[in-house]
Design an enzyme around this catalytic site. Structure first.
Site, PDB file in Angstrom:
ATOM      1  N   ASN A 121       0.859  -1.191   0.000  1.00 48.79           N
ATOM      2  CA  ASN A 121       0.000   0.000   0.000  1.00 48.79           C
ATOM      3  C   ASN A 121       0.893   1.238   0.000  1.00 48.79           C
ATOM      4  O   ASN A 121       1.495   1.578   1.009  1.00 48.79           O
ATOM      5  CB  ASN A 121      -0.885  -0.046   1.257  1.00 48.79           C
ATOM      6  CG  ASN A 121      -1.743   1.193   1.396  1.00 48.79           C
ATOM      7  OD1 ASN A 121      -1.856   1.993   0.466  1.00 48.79           O
ATOM      8  ND2 ASN A 121      -2.365   1.352   2.553  1.00 48.79           N
ATOM      9  N   LYS A 125      -0.029   4.233  -0.341  1.00 51.55           N
ATOM     10  CA  LYS A 125      -0.764   5.362   0.252  1.00 51.55           C
ATOM     11  C   LYS A 125      -0.655   6.616  -0.625  1.00 51.55           C
ATOM     12  O   LYS A 125      -0.489   6.520  -1.835  1.00 51.55           O
ATOM     13  CB  LYS A 125      -0.281   5.632   1.675  1.00 51.55           C
ATOM     14  CG  LYS A 125      -0.229   4.381   2.532  1.00 51.55           C
ATOM     15  CD  LYS A 125      -0.122   4.704   3.987  1.00 51.55           C
ATOM     16  CE  LYS A 125       0.132   3.426   4.761  1.00 51.55           C
ATOM     17  NZ  LYS A 125      -0.062   3.558   6.175  1.00 51.55           N
ATOM     18  N   HIS A 141      -9.524   0.736   4.779  1.00 47.47           N
ATOM     19  CA  HIS A 141      -8.262   1.009   5.480  1.00 47.47           C
ATOM     20  C   HIS A 141      -8.548   1.927   6.669  1.00 47.47           C
ATOM     21  O   HIS A 141      -9.396   2.827   6.572  1.00 47.47           O
ATOM     22  CB  HIS A 141      -7.259   1.654   4.520  1.00 47.47           C
ATOM     23  CG  HIS A 141      -5.875   1.648   5.081  1.00 47.47           C
ATOM     24  ND1 HIS A 141      -5.463   2.556   6.027  1.00 47.47           N
ATOM     25  CD2 HIS A 141      -4.823   0.810   4.870  1.00 47.47           C
ATOM     26  CE1 HIS A 141      -4.204   2.289   6.358  1.00 47.47           C
ATOM     27  NE2 HIS A 141      -3.796   1.233   5.670  1.00 47.47           N
ATOM     28  N   GLU A 181      -7.074   4.355   7.726  1.00 44.45           N
ATOM     29  CA  GLU A 181      -6.905   5.782   7.427  1.00 44.45           C
ATOM     30  C   GLU A 181      -8.154   6.370   6.770  1.00 44.45           C
ATOM     31  O   GLU A 181      -8.340   7.588   6.767  1.00 44.45           O
ATOM     32  CB  GLU A 181      -5.645   5.978   6.567  1.00 44.45           C
ATOM     33  CG  GLU A 181      -4.391   5.765   7.408  1.00 44.45           C
ATOM     34  CD  GLU A 181      -3.176   5.277   6.651  1.00 44.45           C
ATOM     35  OE1 GLU A 181      -3.145   5.354   5.417  1.00 44.45           O
ATOM     36  OE2 GLU A 181      -2.233   4.798   7.334  1.00 44.45           O
ATOM     37  N   GLU A 200      -5.477  -5.346  10.344  1.00 43.12           N
ATOM     38  CA  GLU A 200      -4.463  -4.332  10.592  1.00 43.12           C
ATOM     39  C   GLU A 200      -4.778  -3.599  11.889  1.00 43.12           C
ATOM     40  O   GLU A 200      -5.602  -2.657  11.882  1.00 43.12           O
ATOM     41  CB  GLU A 200      -4.436  -3.323   9.450  1.00 43.12           C
ATOM     42  CG  GLU A 200      -4.173  -3.929   8.093  1.00 43.12           C
ATOM     43  CD  GLU A 200      -3.606  -2.902   7.136  1.00 43.12           C
ATOM     44  OE1 GLU A 200      -2.438  -3.044   6.771  1.00 43.12           O
ATOM     45  OE2 GLU A 200      -4.308  -1.941   6.800  1.00 43.12           O
ATOM     46  N   GLY A 214       2.239   1.879  10.803  1.00 44.96           N
ATOM     47  CA  GLY A 214       3.201   2.982  10.706  1.00 44.96           C
ATOM     48  C   GLY A 214       3.852   3.362  12.020  1.00 44.96           C
ATOM     49  O   GLY A 214       4.454   4.433  12.128  1.00 44.96           O
ATOM     50  N   SER A 247       3.300  -2.505  10.417  1.00 48.00           N
ATOM     51  CA  SER A 247       4.740  -2.511  10.667  1.00 48.00           C
ATOM     52  C   SER A 247       5.402  -3.848  10.331  1.00 48.00           C
ATOM     53  O   SER A 247       6.280  -4.317  11.048  1.00 48.00           O
ATOM     54  CB  SER A 247       5.033  -2.095  12.119  1.00 48.00           C
ATOM     55  OG  SER A 247       4.591  -0.765  12.333  1.00 48.00           O
TER      56      SER A 247
HETATM   57  C1  PEP Z   1      -0.811  -0.040   5.968  1.00 47.64           C
HETATM   58  O1  PEP Z   1      -0.855   1.143   5.706  1.00 47.64           O
HETATM   59  O2  PEP Z   1      -1.707  -0.784   5.545  1.00 47.64           O
HETATM   60  C2  PEP Z   1       0.284  -0.534   6.803  1.00 47.64           C
HETATM   61  C3  PEP Z   1       0.192  -1.736   7.269  1.00 47.64           C
HETATM   62  O3  PEP Z   1       1.328   0.331   7.028  1.00 47.64           O
HETATM   63  P1  PEP Z   1       2.749  -0.028   7.702  1.00 47.64           P
HETATM   64  O4  PEP Z   1       3.229  -1.316   7.089  1.00 47.64           O
HETATM   65  O5  PEP Z   1       3.627   1.124   7.389  1.00 47.64           O
HETATM   66  O6  PEP Z   1       2.506  -0.197   9.169  1.00 47.64           O
END
Ligand code: PEP
Length: 244
Positions: A12, A14, A96, A98, A168, A174, A207
Site C-alpha cells: 500500500n 498510500k 483502510h 486511514e 491491521e 506505521g 509494521s
Molecule cells: C498499511 O498502511 O496498511 C500498513 C500496514 O502500514 P505499515 O506497514 O507502514 O505499518
C-alpha cells in the site's frame, strides 16, 4: 485438514511519491520480484495507476486504494467500478483505517461494506481492512470491533473468492509496533471463525518489515501481508521472498 490458501502480499503506497518516484520504485523493486504461486499486488495513488500498470513487467498486479459508492453517474470526484474494470484493474483496497478513522473522512462500516459488495458484484476483488485501536485493544474490545466491521460484509457477500481480509491493528500501522506472531495468530484464528469459508485469505498488516515477515508468515492463519512503509523500499523484495 487445513485449506491450502495461496499467499498474498499487498504493498500500500498510500498518498506518497511523485509519478517519477513511483516509476523508479517499479524499476528498483517491483520489477525485481520473481515469484509464482503467490499473489503480489501494489497500490499506487489512483492518478498514477495506469502508468504504473504499464511499467510493471512481471506478474505483479495493481490495486486502487478506494472506490466510489456507485457506478457511472453524477458523482463528482468519484471513481466507479466501471472506470476500474475498463482499465483492467482487478483489485481495490477498502476499509483502510486511514479512511475509517481519519475524522475528516470517517467512512462508516455500512458505507465501506456497501462499496465492497458493489465492487465484488461487478467482478472486482477487494482487500477488506479491519482492525482495532489501542484503546479498543486495552478495553478488550478487539473481537467485538472486528465483528462489527465484518458483519455488514458477511451479511451481503456471495462470492468470497473475490475477498481478502486484511487484519491491521490501528496501533501497529506505521508505528513500528508490530503485533507479536502469537497475538496476530490468535486474532486471525478468531476472524476465521467469523467467515463462511476456510479458503478466505487473511493478511496481517502493521509494521511488517523484512525482519519480522518470516516469523509472522510462519503462523498457520496468516496468509500474507498488507505492507505500508516497507513496500516503498527494497525491503518489499525480502518480504515477498519470505512468503515464497
Ligand atoms: C498499511 O498502511 O496498511 C500498513 C500496514 O502500514 P505499515 O506497514 O507502514 O505499518
Amino acid at each position: 485438514m487445513q485449506a491450502q490458501r495461496k499467499r498474498f502480499i499487498g504493498g500500500n503506497w498510500k498518498s506518497n511519491n511523485t509519478l517519477a518516484k513511483s516509476l523508479e520504485l517499479v524499476d528498483s523493486v517491483v520489477n525485481k520480484l520473481e515469484f509464482d504461486n503467490l499473489d503480489v499486488v501494489v497500490s499506487p495513488v489512483s492518478l498514477h495507476i495506469v502508468p504504473i500498470q504499464q511499467a510493471i513487467k512481471n506478474n505483479v498486479q495493481v490495486a486502487l486504494q478506494n472506490i466510489g459508492h456507485k457506478g457511472f453517474g453524477a458523482f463528482t470526484g468519484e471513481l466507479s467500478f466501471e472506470h476500474v474494470k475498463d482499465l483492467k484493474i482487478n483489485w481495490v483496497i477498502l476499509g483502510h483505517s486511514e479512511r475509517r478513522r481519519t475524522p475528516e473522512i470517517s467512512e462508516s462500516e455500512e458505507f465501506i461494506a456497501n462499496k465492497a459488495v458493489l465492487a465484488i458484484n461487478n467482478g472486482l476483488s477487494v482487500i477488506f481492512c479491519i482492525g482495532e485501536t489501542i484503546q479498543e485493544m486495552e478495553a478488550k474490545e478487539t473481537q467485538a470491533v472486528l465483528e462489527k466491521q465484518l458483519k455488514p460484509l458477511v451479511d451481503q457477500v456471495k462470492d468470497w473468492s473475490k475477498v481478502v481480509i486484511a487484519y491491521e491493528p490501528v496501533w501497529a500501522i506505521g508505528t513500528g509496533k508490530t503485533a507479536t506472531p502469537e497475538y496476530a495468530e490468535e486474532i486471525h484464528a478468531n476472524i476465521r471463525k467469523l467467515l463462511p469459508d476456510q479458503s478466505i485469505r487473511i493478511l496481517y498488516g502493521g509494521s511488517v518489515t523484512k525482519d519480522n515477515a518470516a516469523v509472522l508468515i510462519g503462523q498457520p492463519n496468516i496468509d500474507g501481508f498488507l505492507v505500508g512503509g516497507a513496500s516503498l523500499k527494497e525491503d518489499f523484495i525480502h518480504i515477498v521472498n519470505a512468503c515464497k
